[in-house]
Every structure is written in structure tokens, then in C-alpha cells.
Scaffold this active site. Sequence first.
Site, PDB file in Angstrom:
ATOM      1  N   ILE A 111       0.845  -1.201   0.000  1.00 24.13           N
ATOM      2  CA  ILE A 111       0.000   0.000   0.000  1.00 24.13           C
ATOM      3  C   ILE A 111       0.877   1.246   0.000  1.00 24.13           C
ATOM      4  O   ILE A 111       1.746   1.399   0.867  1.00 24.13           O
ATOM      5  CB  ILE A 111      -0.936  -0.032   1.218  1.00 24.13           C
ATOM      6  CG1 ILE A 111      -1.989  -1.115   0.977  1.00 24.13           C
ATOM      7  CG2 ILE A 111      -1.594   1.313   1.460  1.00 24.13           C
ATOM      8  CD1 ILE A 111      -2.577  -1.676   2.198  1.00 24.13           C
ATOM      9  N   CYS A 112       0.648   2.097  -0.978  1.00 19.36           N
ATOM     10  CA  CYS A 112       1.379   3.362  -1.111  1.00 19.36           C
ATOM     11  C   CYS A 112       2.885   3.098  -1.066  1.00 19.36           C
ATOM     12  O   CYS A 112       3.398   2.310  -1.848  1.00 19.36           O
ATOM     13  CB  CYS A 112       0.895   4.335  -0.029  1.00 19.36           C
ATOM     14  SG  CYS A 112       1.476   6.020  -0.277  1.00 19.36           S
ATOM     15  N   MET A 113       3.595   3.738  -0.143  1.00 16.61           N
ATOM     16  CA  MET A 113       5.050   3.538  -0.060  1.00 16.61           C
ATOM     17  C   MET A 113       5.377   2.062   0.229  1.00 16.61           C
ATOM     18  O   MET A 113       6.415   1.543  -0.190  1.00 16.61           O
ATOM     19  CB  MET A 113       5.585   4.430   1.065  1.00 16.61           C
ATOM     20  CG  MET A 113       7.067   4.452   1.214  1.00 16.61           C
ATOM     21  SD  MET A 113       7.451   5.261   2.793  1.00 16.61           S
ATOM     22  CE  MET A 113       9.176   5.584   2.603  1.00 16.61           C
TER      23      MET A 113
END
Lengths: 240, 404
Positions: B152-154
Site C-alpha cells: 500500500i502506497c510507499m
Amino acid sequence: MTILKSWGTLTSAMTEPSSLDSVSRSLSLMPDFVMKVFQSSLGSYMKLQEQLLAKTQNLGKEAEAYRFDNLDQDSLKAWSDFYKSEIRQYLNIPQLGLTRFYQERMNQTIDKFNVFSTSLAEFMQVLSLPFEKSIKVMQDKIEDLTREGKLPEDPQEYYRMWIKILEGHFMTLFKSEEYTRAMAETLGNLEEFLYSRNRIIEDSLQSLPIPSNKDMDDLYQELYQIKKRIKNLEKNTANP
Amino acid sequence: MEKPKIPVDTILRHLAQDADRVQERAQKASDILLSPLSTEIASTPYEIVYQEDRVKLKHYLPVREPSKDITRPLLVVYALINRETMLDLQPERSVVKNFLEAGIDLYMIDWGYPSRKDKFLTIDDHVNGYMDNIVEYIRSKNKVDKINLMGICMGGTFCVIYSALHPEKVKNLVTTVCPTNFDTEEGLLHIWMKDVDVDRMIDAFGNMPGDLMNFGFLLLNPARLMIDKYVGFFENMDNKSFVENFIRMEKWIFDSPDVPGETFRQFVKDCYQKNLLIQSKLMVGGKRVDLKKLTMPLLNIYGQYDHLVPPGAANKITGKVGSKDTEDVCLDTGHIGIYVSSKTQREFTPKIIQWLAHRDADTRGSPEKKGTRPKKAASESKKDDMQWNKRIARLKERSHAREK
């Protein structure tokens, strides 16, 4: 004993006729000497006063160079320029003696704080522009709607209109170079101030039985490197 | 011509009515705010099965018999920014719960709260250190050669790096709102990050303060995030369920751990400023992250209106990896809405579950050829689709029922 001997030598030297003659001549020169010292000190003092007055008058000169159709913005810029050209140099006067490094770091922190405060004020001023502009646009829009006879009856509709206009202005501002520059400058000045402040805190901690951030960072770095080496060794041992 | 008329009387009448409503609302709101509220987040039961330094591994307790189609455990890797609790914000809108209801054996990394002692940790330490140790733990505990990975994301960026460096340990990769191409002018974050002097920042702060980052995120849209959001709250203060959900979200948003300094420095310099990852030039732990080595199936989900990771930052990865089985899914939502909005709840998790099921079934423990998708007989695949469509329909029904 040594003191008494020295005193004896001095007394015998002073009783010589040539020495007595010299002393009486120097006494007659004393008023001249005092007068010269006084004149020189007064001259320096007056010159310093003159310089200070001249620098104070520069405040007006700096301000004159700007347009004052946007008073808030220009006064901030005028103060920033005045500080950088006229006041900052006093904080950069080389310090002398045993405590010179500490005093220098203290002066630097004061300087960094002043620079950060000014850029923060400028940044906040930039951030307030969308509010100013959105109110102006809102006024124009209401005028148009009034002319067209389409003014909304629901008061909440005005809020919705305003927030949409405000959002649009913020988006335009955020994409501008002016904003990016102001933000980067404020952040940079904050970081420089924090860095200087941390150094004087470390100076003051030296005399106290408390480890400073630098001490702890050195320790953490060693711990980090040791842990990394151990983990690698463990991995290599498990999978030779 | 008739003079324009300002309906002052009507506006005043509306204002008067509003004043009455506000008074009534304030009374109700004070009753609600003074009564006990259910604002707990991350309430799905789990146990900590592994811990290394500040990093913990959550294993969620199953709520039904294990799925026959997704037999491999799924490891979810959240970003170092904010907390993984977002996936389990409230029982009715919980990605975690949806995965558990599908019978997935679910693990999630809790990165914890980095302190000053963690400032020297690099991307290498997170990816080849903590993440790899966790993957090893799950592989050994579940006796599988590969696991399913979701980032998720980074955390998605970390998963991409991990999968390229350790392709032999990842069966399927799911990236969600994951930045991989940083050379885009679409998002303000990408524009701003290019001018940030990250060296000076990390030298001054040590770790990147979570509060400072949060302030930056609020500045991405102050009109909505600092004004309109709270106006909305005041307008709905008399609605208990709204208040509870609003507070849950506030709890999550402002729960921001600091980011370890060296990790942040490398992420900004190598990714945001040099855009090395998508060019397969990023170096992590002395090794080049070659995206051509990412050969497992890849599902890449992103939000059309994501202001933090805009489509241009997320949708390039599928064209750069070595895998031939890739899919991009663009959902009609933003960065957080993808996980918490009721609309995407009906699309997001069912899509991942279905995608994983098609690729995970009948391949447990058996090494698979690089870049090939598990082949199934057409009739079997159709049967699978029908079965999954039924399951998704059931999930949707439950979700509708909860909303009602």
C-alpha cells in the site's frame, strides 16, 4: 623577598636626577595627554553615532524602492531586506577570547531565528492570498448574480460557492513558482534555525551530566552497525 | 428593464430557520458528544506472531474455514507514513475483515513508531532486513515456497523493490495506490518534492517528523481538509454514527509515526528527485532493482482522483516489469477512499480476492515458470468465475445490508 628587591631597585633608579627631570616634564604634559585622549574618544563616539543614524535612515531608503500598493507584502519584504543588509552584520562580528565559539553560535542562532521568523511571516502572507482573492471574486460573482436576478435563496449556497472558489485559488497558488519558492525557503530557514538551536543546546549540555543528541546519535550509529553485522553473520551462518 | 431583485427577505427567512436548526443540532450534538462513543479502530482480532526491533507482524484470526482457492498466506505491507490501521478503520468498512471473510490467511506488517535510534535505517534495512525476515518467517511457518504480497502506497514501492530482488519468494504481487513513477507533474507532492533539500531536512530533524508531513498533506488542499471537512462535521454533529466515523478517521489521520531519516532521504532523492525505480536504476543494499526480474503476476490498483499518488505516478509499472501477467485497475476514487469508501469496498477487495484466486489455486508449494500464468481448463476457469461472482455478490449483499 623578590618584590622587596624589585621595589628597592625601582626607588634607587627614581632618585637619579635624570629620572626626576623626566617625571617633572611628564607631569607638565599630562593636561595635553588627557585632552588628546578625550578628543579622540569623543570623535570616535560621534562617528559611531553618525553611522548608526545613517543606518537607521536606510530603513526609509529600502522601503522607498518598493511599491506600496500591497502594503503588507512589501513591508515584510522591506523588513527582511533591511534586516539582512543592516542588522545581520552585527550578529556576524567576529568574537574573541575563550568563549568566542559559544558566543558565535549563540549569535548565529539569533540570526537564524530572525530569518526564519521573517520567511514564516512571508509564507503565511502568501497562504492568505487565496482568502483575499476568493472574497473579491465572490463579491464580483454576487454582483453578476444580482444583475441576472439569480441570487440563491439558501445561505449555504453562498458558502458552497466560496469554498469552491477558495479551493480553485489554492490550487492555482500551489502550482506557482512563487509558492514553491516561499515554501522551500521557509522550510530551509526552519531547518537552519533548528540546526543552530540544537548546537547551542549541545553546548549548554556539555557542563551537565546529560548526554546530548550528538552523543546519542554516535551511540545509535555504532549500535546500528553492530546489529547489522550480527544479522548478516546470523544469516550467513544459517545459509552458508 | 426591470431592476434586479435581491431576495433579502427569503435569505433572512432561511437564516432564521437555520438558526433554529443549529440550536436543535447543538443540543443533540452535546448529548452525543457527552455520551459514550464507539470510536475504536483496528478492532479485528489478531495476534503478534513475530517482532524485530519496533516492527511487528500481525496475524489475523480466521473467521471461517480457509479458502480453497487462495491457499497461500497474504502479507500486507503498509507505508511508513501513517498507520496500517486504515485497513481496519471500522467493522463495516474493513479491508481486513473482507479478506478474512474470503478465508484468506492474512498477515500485516506494523512498522511501529520509529525513534531517534532508527534514524540510520535505510530502505535496504526495511526491504532486505525486516520484510525479508518476515517473509522467511511466514514461508517457514506455512511451509510454502512463495507467498502472496500486497503493498500500500510507499509499502507498495517496498513490495515492488522486494519482488524484484527476491522473485523466488513472491507468488503474486498486488500494488495499491503505489508510487513507482515519480517524474510526473500531476500531483502537487511530486512538484514540491523536487525542490526539497532533503539533506538539510534530515540533518535538522533526524527522522522526518510525522506531524510536519501531516501538515504538508493538509496543505495539499486546505480549503477542503482544514475548513470544509470541519464545516461538514458541525453540520452532522447530531448524527451519532457520522460523529463516530469522523472521529475514527481523525484518529487514523493524525496518528503519524516519524519516518526514519535515512529511508526518507533515499526515498526523496532516488525516487522523487531522480526517479530511479521505474528506470530499473535504483540501488538497494548494493543491488540494482531490475524491474525485469519482477516476473510474478502483478495487479496494480490506483485511484482516478488520488492527489497523493496520481494515476501518472502509479500506472507505468505494469509496462516496465518482466511479468507478462499484469493488470491495471483504476477506481473512481481517491487515495484513502479506495480503502474506506463504501462504494469501492464493493469493488476493491472482491477484485483482489478474485484475481488472487485465479492465480493461487492448485499451485501451493509448486515452483512455477517465470512470467507464466497458471493455466486452467476453460470450463474450470468459468466455474471458478461463477463461484467467485456468487461470493462477491454475497459480499455486496452483506455490505448493502450493513449500510441499510
